[in-house]
Design a protein around this motif. Structure first.
Motif, PDB file in Angstrom:
ATOM      1  N   ASP A   1      -3.396   5.289  -2.859  1.00 22.36           N
ATOM      2  CA  ASP A   1      -4.560   5.997  -3.390  1.00 22.36           C
ATOM      3  C   ASP A   1      -4.473   7.504  -3.151  1.00 22.36           C
ATOM      4  O   ASP A   1      -5.027   8.309  -3.926  1.00 22.36           O
ATOM      5  N   ALA A   2      -3.766   7.901  -2.090  1.00 21.66           N
ATOM      6  CA  ALA A   2      -3.580   9.334  -1.833  1.00 21.66           C
ATOM      7  C   ALA A   2      -2.698   9.962  -2.906  1.00 21.66           C
ATOM      8  O   ALA A   2      -2.965  11.084  -3.378  1.00 21.66           O
TER       9      ALA A   2
ATOM     10  N   ASN B   1       0.810  -1.216   0.000  1.00 17.40           N
ATOM     11  CA  ASN B   1       0.000   0.000   0.000  1.00 17.40           C
ATOM     12  C   ASN B   1       0.848   1.272   0.000  1.00 17.40           C
ATOM     13  O   ASN B   1       0.315   2.371  -0.215  1.00 17.40           O
TER      14      ASN B   1
ATOM     15  N   VAL C   1      -5.541   7.462   9.264  1.00 19.74           N
ATOM     16  CA  VAL C   1      -6.074   6.143   8.921  1.00 19.74           C
ATOM     17  C   VAL C   1      -5.585   5.084   9.905  1.00 19.74           C
ATOM     18  O   VAL C   1      -6.313   4.173  10.282  1.00 19.74           O
TER      19      VAL C   1
ATOM     20  N   ALA D   1      -6.156  16.074   6.290  1.00 18.22           N
ATOM     21  CA  ALA D   1      -5.899  14.636   6.154  1.00 18.22           C
ATOM     22  C   ALA D   1      -6.390  13.916   7.395  1.00 18.22           C
ATOM     23  O   ALA D   1      -6.113  14.337   8.530  1.00 18.22           O
ATOM     24  N   SER D   2      -7.118  12.825   7.191  1.00 22.41           N
ATOM     25  CA  SER D   2      -7.536  11.984   8.315  1.00 22.41           C
ATOM     26  C   SER D   2      -6.411  11.016   8.678  1.00 22.41           C
ATOM     27  O   SER D   2      -5.582  10.646   7.831  1.00 22.41           O
TER      28      SER D   2
ATOM     29  N   VAL E   1      -7.190  15.583  13.007  1.00 23.76           N
ATOM     30  CA  VAL E   1      -6.873  15.564  11.584  1.00 23.76           C
ATOM     31  C   VAL E   1      -5.632  16.435  11.402  1.00 23.76           C
ATOM     32  O   VAL E   1      -5.250  17.196  12.295  1.00 23.76           O
TER      33      VAL E   1
ATOM     34  N   VAL F   1      -1.885   8.505   6.718  1.00 24.10           N
ATOM     35  CA  VAL F   1      -2.828   9.594   6.474  1.00 24.10           C
ATOM     36  C   VAL F   1      -3.550   9.389   5.148  1.00 24.10           C
ATOM     37  O   VAL F   1      -3.074   8.671   4.261  1.00 24.10           O
ATOM     38  N   SER F   2      -4.692  10.054   5.002  1.00 22.59           N
ATOM     39  CA  SER F   2      -5.595   9.811   3.883  1.00 22.59           C
ATOM     40  C   SER F   2      -5.289  10.648   2.641  1.00 22.59           C
ATOM     41  O   SER F   2      -5.928  10.467   1.605  1.00 22.59           O
ATOM     42  N   LYS F   3      -4.349  11.572   2.753  1.00 24.94           N
ATOM     43  CA  LYS F   3      -4.021  12.400   1.594  1.00 24.94           C
ATOM     44  C   LYS F   3      -2.553  12.812   1.657  1.00 24.94           C
ATOM     45  O   LYS F   3      -1.910  12.717   2.712  1.00 24.94           O
TER      46      LYS F   3
ATOM     47  N   PRO G   1       1.266   8.810   3.360  1.00 25.36           N
ATOM     48  CA  PRO G   1       0.110   8.612   2.472  1.00 25.36           C
ATOM     49  C   PRO G   1       0.210   7.258   1.757  1.00 25.36           C
ATOM     50  O   PRO G   1       1.284   6.858   1.303  1.00 25.36           O
ATOM     51  N   GLN G   2      -0.913   6.572   1.647  1.00 26.91           N
ATOM     52  CA  GLN G   2      -0.945   5.328   0.892  1.00 26.91           C
ATOM     53  C   GLN G   2      -1.072   5.616  -0.600  1.00 26.91           C
ATOM     54  O   GLN G   2      -1.186   6.758  -1.034  1.00 26.91           O
TER      55      GLN G   2
END
Length: 347
Positions: A233-234, A202, A315, A312-313, A303, A329-331, A230-231
């Motif tokens: 998808d971010a 990821n 995760v 960013a959240s 956040v 983090v989500s972004k 960030p993963q």
């Protein structure tokens, strides 16, 4: 297996005082008569304080104070410090072995130093010797006119002092902590921040970005660091927002673009260890000079705010590394220069 220990040495005076304390000559000049058991010898010697702490932590005081006889290969404080250095920033002292699993591991390491019989220096002979750790042996290896001790690693222990007699056996002082296979397996699970990212698919884009920005060595250094990671998808969302000219990291091919990528990544790094329990509302300086992120309270959690309008959240939190901690983090967090760059691309 790759060597994981620094070579250590024992001060001659410390060993001399240890031997002098442990054995007192008879008034008639006869052989020294031991007056202390193995645990008492360790407690009385300033060079074995870590061994003492480990024996107490692993609940082996009664065992090693028993009738025996035992032979204990006793690592010095320097040897224990070398082990702690290998384990990383989460292990600064014996006190950091605080979970049931870690205490069980510590106990097994200590039992690996104990032979359930008395073996004096003159009795040492090349070959395997069974230890008090079930189904585990150490190896006595001839080396010149003396012997070294082999464990499951490829680094042998030198014997710094021999035949320190106790009422319930004998102690030989050694210059490294002997590791059974279970301990080596545990060490192998400990990864630095880059290793953690490499081990999780990821984070494959993050890993590629770190390599492209030439930050691998930085993020493998001692730290400690906190990385908001960030993963994939971010990163995909960021590339999509940048438009058709940026379909992958390969499109960051000019020096200015690579410098920008490096700065974006440094913006995700805090040059200190900040676990989730340490988070508090406010600004936090990052490894990107003169740039901070903002920790913002939100619905009983936090956040992460950057220079954009989107927070960013968190995760996942507290993924421990040998040189710090990772929060997912989500972004992708954007410093102001990245926001300005994105605006130029029509974001």
């Amino acid at each position: 297996m790759k060597s994981i220990f620094k070579k250590t040495h024992v001060l001659f005076l410390a060993i001399t005082s240890f031997v002098a304390f442990s054995c007192n000559d008879d008034d008639d000049g006869g052989p020294a008569v031991p007056t202390s058991n193995i645990v008492e010898l360790a407690i009385a010697n300033d060079n074995l304080t870590q061994l003492e702490a480990a024996v107490i932590k692993a609940d082996l005081v009664d065992t090693l104070s028993g009738d025996g006889p035992f032979t204990v290969f006793a690592p010095t404080d320097t040897a224990f410090q070398a082990l702690l250095d290998v384990l990383g920033s989460n292990y600064n002292s014996i006190d950091d072995f605080d979970t049931d699993g870690e205490i069980a591991l510590l106990r097994s390491i200590l039992l690996y130093h104990v032979v359930p019989s008395q073996v004096l220096a003159n009795d040492l002979a090349a070959g395997d010797v069974s230890t008090a750790l079930t189904d585990n042996s150490i190896e006595i290896i001839a080396s010149g006119d003396t012997f070294v001790i082999g464990d499951a690693s490829d680094t042998n222990a030198n014997i710094a002092a021999t035949d320190v007699l106790a009422t319930n056996g004998v102690v030989h002082v050694i210059d490294k902590v002997l590791l059974p296979q279970a301990a080596l397996d545990f060490v192998a699970t400990l990864k630095d921040i880059v290793g953690i990212a490499q081990a999780d698919t990821n984070f494959s884009v993050l890993v590629d970005a770190v390599i492209k920005a030439d930050l691998v060595t930085t993020l493998q250094s001692e730290g400690p660091f906190t990385v908001f990671a960030p993963q994939n998808d971010a990163f995909v969302a960021l590339l999509d927002a940048l438009g058709p000219n940026y379909n992958s990291l390969d499109d960051f091919d000019e020096m200015a673009e690579i410098d920008l990528l490096r700065n974006i990544l440094l913006y995700h790094v805090v040059p200190a260890q900040v676990k989730s329990g340490d988070l508090a509302a406010g600004t936090v300086a990052t490894a990107l000079t003169d740039n901070s992120i903002e920790v913002i309270e939100s619905g009983g959690t936090f956040v992460i705010g950057d220079a954009s309008m989107t927070d960013a959240s968190l995760v996942a939190t507290d993924v421990e590394a040998t040189n710090g901690v990772v929060h997912v983090v989500s972004k992708v967090l954007l410093p102001q220069e990245a926001v300005d760059f994105a605006a130029m691309q029509g974001m």
